[in-house]
Design a protein around this motif. Structure first.
Motif, PDB file in Angstrom:
ATOM      1  N   LYS A  42     -26.943 -14.919  38.629  1.00 29.81           N
ATOM      2  CA  LYS A  42     -27.397 -15.850  37.603  1.00 29.81           C
ATOM      3  C   LYS A  42     -27.408 -15.195  36.226  1.00 29.81           C
ATOM      4  O   LYS A  42     -27.046 -15.823  35.224  1.00 29.81           O
ATOM      5  CB  LYS A  42     -28.788 -16.375  37.958  1.00 29.81           C
ATOM      6  N   SER A  43     -27.817 -13.936  36.182  1.00 31.56           N
ATOM      7  CA  SER A  43     -27.873 -13.209  34.914  1.00 31.56           C
ATOM      8  C   SER A  43     -26.485 -13.042  34.314  1.00 31.56           C
ATOM      9  O   SER A  43     -26.287 -13.225  33.108  1.00 31.56           O
ATOM     10  CB  SER A  43     -28.519 -11.840  35.136  1.00 31.56           C
ATOM     11  N   LEU A  44     -25.509 -12.695  35.164  1.00 29.06           N
ATOM     12  CA  LEU A  44     -24.140 -12.523  34.693  1.00 29.06           C
ATOM     13  C   LEU A  44     -23.569 -13.856  34.212  1.00 29.06           C
ATOM     14  O   LEU A  44     -22.906 -13.911  33.174  1.00 29.06           O
ATOM     15  CB  LEU A  44     -23.272 -11.945  35.807  1.00 29.06           C
ATOM     16  N   ARG A  45     -23.818 -14.894  34.937  1.00 31.46           N
ATOM     17  CA  ARG A  45     -23.348 -16.228  34.536  1.00 31.46           C
ATOM     18  C   ARG A  45     -23.906 -16.601  33.167  1.00 31.46           C
ATOM     19  O   ARG A  45     -23.177 -17.088  32.295  1.00 31.46           O
ATOM     20  CB  ARG A  45     -23.774 -17.257  35.587  1.00 31.46           C
ATOM     21  N   LYS A  46     -25.189 -16.355  32.974  1.00 33.74           N
ATOM     22  CA  LYS A  46     -25.828 -16.674  31.706  1.00 33.74           C
ATOM     23  C   LYS A  46     -25.211 -15.877  30.570  1.00 33.74           C
ATOM     24  O   LYS A  46     -24.927 -16.416  29.485  1.00 33.74           O
ATOM     25  CB  LYS A  46     -27.327 -16.393  31.792  1.00 33.74           C
ATOM     26  N   PHE A  47     -24.952 -14.585  30.797  1.00 29.65           N
ATOM     27  CA  PHE A  47     -24.375 -13.738  29.763  1.00 29.65           C
ATOM     28  C   PHE A  47     -22.965 -14.199  29.389  1.00 29.65           C
ATOM     29  O   PHE A  47     -22.618 -14.288  28.202  1.00 29.65           O
ATOM     30  CB  PHE A  47     -24.325 -12.282  30.232  1.00 29.65           C
ATOM     31  N   VAL A  48     -22.152 -14.487  30.389  1.00 33.45           N
ATOM     32  CA  VAL A  48     -20.764 -14.883  30.133  1.00 33.45           C
ATOM     33  C   VAL A  48     -20.711 -16.209  29.380  1.00 33.45           C
ATOM     34  O   VAL A  48     -19.987 -16.345  28.381  1.00 33.45           O
ATOM     35  CB  VAL A  48     -19.975 -14.976  31.454  1.00 33.45           C
ATOM     36  N   ARG A  49     -21.472 -17.184  29.813  1.00 32.66           N
ATOM     37  CA  ARG A  49     -21.462 -18.487  29.148  1.00 32.66           C
ATOM     38  C   ARG A  49     -21.999 -18.378  27.719  1.00 32.66           C
ATOM     39  O   ARG A  49     -21.476 -19.026  26.797  1.00 32.66           O
ATOM     40  CB  ARG A  49     -22.271 -19.492  29.962  1.00 32.66           C
ATOM     41  N   HIS A  50     -23.018 -17.533  27.517  1.00 32.54           N
ATOM     42  CA  HIS A  50     -23.562 -17.328  26.172  1.00 32.54           C
ATOM     43  C   HIS A  50     -22.522 -16.667  25.269  1.00 32.54           C
ATOM     44  O   HIS A  50     -22.361 -17.063  24.098  1.00 32.54           O
ATOM     45  CB  HIS A  50     -24.819 -16.464  26.250  1.00 32.54           C
ATOM     46  N   THR A  51     -21.801 -15.695  25.812  1.00 28.90           N
ATOM     47  CA  THR A  51     -20.760 -15.011  25.039  1.00 28.90           C
ATOM     48  C   THR A  51     -19.648 -15.974  24.652  1.00 28.90           C
ATOM     49  O   THR A  51     -19.153 -15.957  23.514  1.00 28.90           O
ATOM     50  CB  THR A  51     -20.179 -13.835  25.849  1.00 28.90           C
ATOM     51  N   MET A  52     -19.236 -16.836  25.564  1.00 28.02           N
ATOM     52  CA  MET A  52     -18.201 -17.820  25.271  1.00 28.02           C
ATOM     53  C   MET A  52     -18.684 -18.815  24.218  1.00 28.02           C
ATOM     54  O   MET A  52     -17.951 -19.154  23.286  1.00 28.02           O
ATOM     55  CB  MET A  52     -17.769 -18.536  26.553  1.00 28.02           C
ATOM     56  N   ALA A  53     -19.930 -19.270  24.355  1.00 30.79           N
ATOM     57  CA  ALA A  53     -20.479 -20.229  23.396  1.00 30.79           C
ATOM     58  C   ALA A  53     -20.567 -19.625  22.001  1.00 30.79           C
ATOM     59  O   ALA A  53     -20.225 -20.276  21.000  1.00 30.79           O
ATOM     60  CB  ALA A  53     -21.861 -20.687  23.856  1.00 30.79           C
ATOM     61  N   GLN A  54     -21.008 -18.374  21.920  1.00 29.33           N
ATOM     62  CA  GLN A  54     -21.123 -17.688  20.632  1.00 29.33           C
ATOM     63  C   GLN A  54     -19.784 -17.611  19.907  1.00 29.33           C
ATOM     64  O   GLN A  54     -19.722 -17.673  18.678  1.00 29.33           O
ATOM     65  CB  GLN A  54     -21.655 -16.266  20.830  1.00 29.33           C
ATOM     66  N   ASN A  55     -18.712 -17.468  20.678  1.00 31.40           N
ATOM     67  CA  ASN A  55     -17.380 -17.277  20.102  1.00 31.40           C
ATOM     68  C   ASN A  55     -16.537 -18.549  20.115  1.00 31.40           C
ATOM     69  O   ASN A  55     -15.344 -18.498  19.806  1.00 31.40           O
ATOM     70  CB  ASN A  55     -16.662 -16.151  20.853  1.00 31.40           C
ATOM     71  N   HIS A  56     -17.151 -19.673  20.473  1.00 35.06           N
ATOM     72  CA  HIS A  56     -16.495 -20.990  20.428  1.00 35.06           C
ATOM     73  C   HIS A  56     -15.217 -21.046  21.253  1.00 35.06           C
ATOM     74  O   HIS A  56     -14.234 -21.668  20.859  1.00 35.06           O
ATOM     75  CB  HIS A  56     -16.195 -21.373  18.973  1.00 35.06           C
ATOM     76  N   VAL A  57     -15.232 -20.375  22.406  1.00 32.64           N
ATOM     77  CA  VAL A  57     -14.109 -20.484  23.341  1.00 32.64           C
ATOM     78  C   VAL A  57     -14.602 -21.187  24.598  1.00 32.64           C
ATOM     79  O   VAL A  57     -15.786 -21.150  24.937  1.00 32.64           O
ATOM     80  CB  VAL A  57     -13.504 -19.113  23.707  1.00 32.64           C
ATOM     81  N   ARG A  58     -13.680 -21.858  25.280  1.00 38.69           N
ATOM     82  CA  ARG A  58     -13.994 -22.534  26.532  1.00 38.69           C
ATOM     83  C   ARG A  58     -12.919 -22.201  27.546  1.00 38.69           C
ATOM     84  O   ARG A  58     -11.799 -21.864  27.196  1.00 38.69           O
ATOM     85  CB  ARG A  58     -14.053 -24.045  26.333  1.00 38.69           C
ATOM     86  N   GLY A  59     -13.290 -22.325  28.815  1.00 40.93           N
ATOM     87  CA  GLY A  59     -12.323 -22.045  29.852  1.00 40.93           C
ATOM     88  C   GLY A  59     -12.984 -21.680  31.157  1.00 40.93           C
ATOM     89  O   GLY A  59     -14.174 -21.939  31.373  1.00 40.93           O
TER      90      GLY A  59
END
Length: 380
Positions: A42-59
């Protein structure tokens, strides 16, 4: 006889939930160990999604940590239809990440012909298959695999409306290559034409289509369910749309991959898959399912190699890390893979919303890599 791959999605899910090792041997976990593994997921999922959101990328991303792959998706594959990235029906273009697949099939065929005493290796000149191609008598199969052939047409990714058959795509590539001057042989000059010609060699040597070879040599041995050439995409699957973001609004400037565009990139950019199945392919390149470890070393260390690139991958850090990047001209897709040689740690990132800057996409991936295994990977 090739051993069957032990990588199955069910095994991965068990590994994530109950601590089963990726070698298929269950660990004897205490309840607190299971809880810790679930918390870490769960922690890794949260970090990855937060990183993607911060950088405005999706995928859709597969992050591999200590041998356990985890799929983490963010955003929509189709914003109009509200179909999320990571949906089971969604597949993504691989772009140049396909080249390792084409290279692997070439090495498989070399091994098969060696058993029947037929001469086909990295030094075989390609006039054997393409007598009408200029300089073909000076160009080896190894030159194609390492982009040192001197072939340099600039129009391999044009938005043509015509959908090409496999044979037509190859003929067009030869004709286009002959229209351009050739670079000095032996120098690195990256070009899709090299791998389109390799796809042509696969067809001629086997007497079967590239698609048939893909199914026989890659899809079937690994039991893949979401890996196809664009021309063979079933109606039950959906290619993710690509979107642009400048750091503000999302899901802008939609560009969809067409079969016509993909058809000109046979063996070099017409493959569709998911990041999890691409990870299975990476595992199969060294575990005997697709190639043996020895065959993989042959492919990625060809004699014509003059840079870190050989056979579809950049091999760096003294062979400890393998890297591939891909995109498709005129779209907003970005594909990046960076893995340790043993496939135990790394990332496979298929982005369908970017700002069309490879450096930015790699920066996002590298931040995730640093989070899972600091000091192991490269920011490129």
């Amino acid at each position: 006889m090739k051993k069957k791959s032990i990588f199955k999605i069910g095994i991965v899910e068990l590994a994530l939930l109950f601590g089963v090792s990726t070698l298929g041997v269950p660990n004897i976990c205490q309840p607190e160990q299971v809880a810790a593994a679930t918390s870490g997921k769960k922690s890794l999922r949260k970090f990855v999604r937060h990183t993607m959101a911060q950088n405005h990328v999706r995928g859709s991303v597969v992050v591999i940590k200590n041998g356990v792959p985890q799929k983490i998706s963010y955003g929509y594959a189709s914003s109009n239809r509200k179909i999320g990235n990571g949906n089971r029906k969604v597949v993504y273009p691989t772009g140049s990440l396909q080249k390792i697949v084409t290279g692997a099939m070439i090495v498989q065929i070399m091994a098969e012909e060696r058993e029947t005493n037929q001469e086909f290796n990295q030094n075989t000149k390609i006039d054997r298959w393409f007598p009408d191609l200029k300089n073909a008598k000076k160009i080896s199969v190894g030159n194609l695999l390492t982009h040192t052939s001197g072939i340099k047409p600039t129009n391999t990714e044009v938005w043509r409306k015509h959908k090409y058959s496999e044979s037509a795509a190859i003929k067009m590539t030869v004709a286009n290559a002959n229209k351009f001057s050739f670079a000095k042989g032996g120098e690195y000059n990256y070009n899709n034409a090299n791998y389109i010609l390799l796809a042509g060699i696969i067809r001629q040597e086997t007497g079967q289509s590239y698609q048939a070879n893909l199914h026989k040599r890659i899809v079937k041995p690994l039991s893949l369910k979401s890996t196809f050439t664009a021309a063979a995409l079933p109606k039950s699957k959906l290619i993710a749309s690509s979107y642009y973001s400048n750091g503000g609004a999302n899901y802008c400037n939609t560009v969809n991959l067409t079969q016509a565009f993909a058809s000109q990139l046979l063996g070099a950019g017409n493959l569709l898959t998911t990041p999890m199945e691409y990870y299975q392919i990476q595992c199969g390149l060294t575990d005997g399912t697709i190639l043996t470890q020895k065959q993989f070393q042959y492919l990625t260390n060809l004699e014509s190699k003059v840079t870190a690139y050989s056979g579809g991958l950049h091999i760096k850090k003294s062979g400890k890390v393998k890297i591939a990047y891909g995109n498709l001209h005129g779209t907003h897709f970005g594909m990046w893979a960076q893995l340790t040689a043993d496939n135990q740690n790394g990332i496979i990132m298929f982005l369908n919303q970017t700002n069309d800057r490879a450096a930015k996409e790699k920066k996002v991936g590298y931040r995730i890599l640093q989070h899972i295994k600091p000091g192991t990977f490269l920011p490129e």
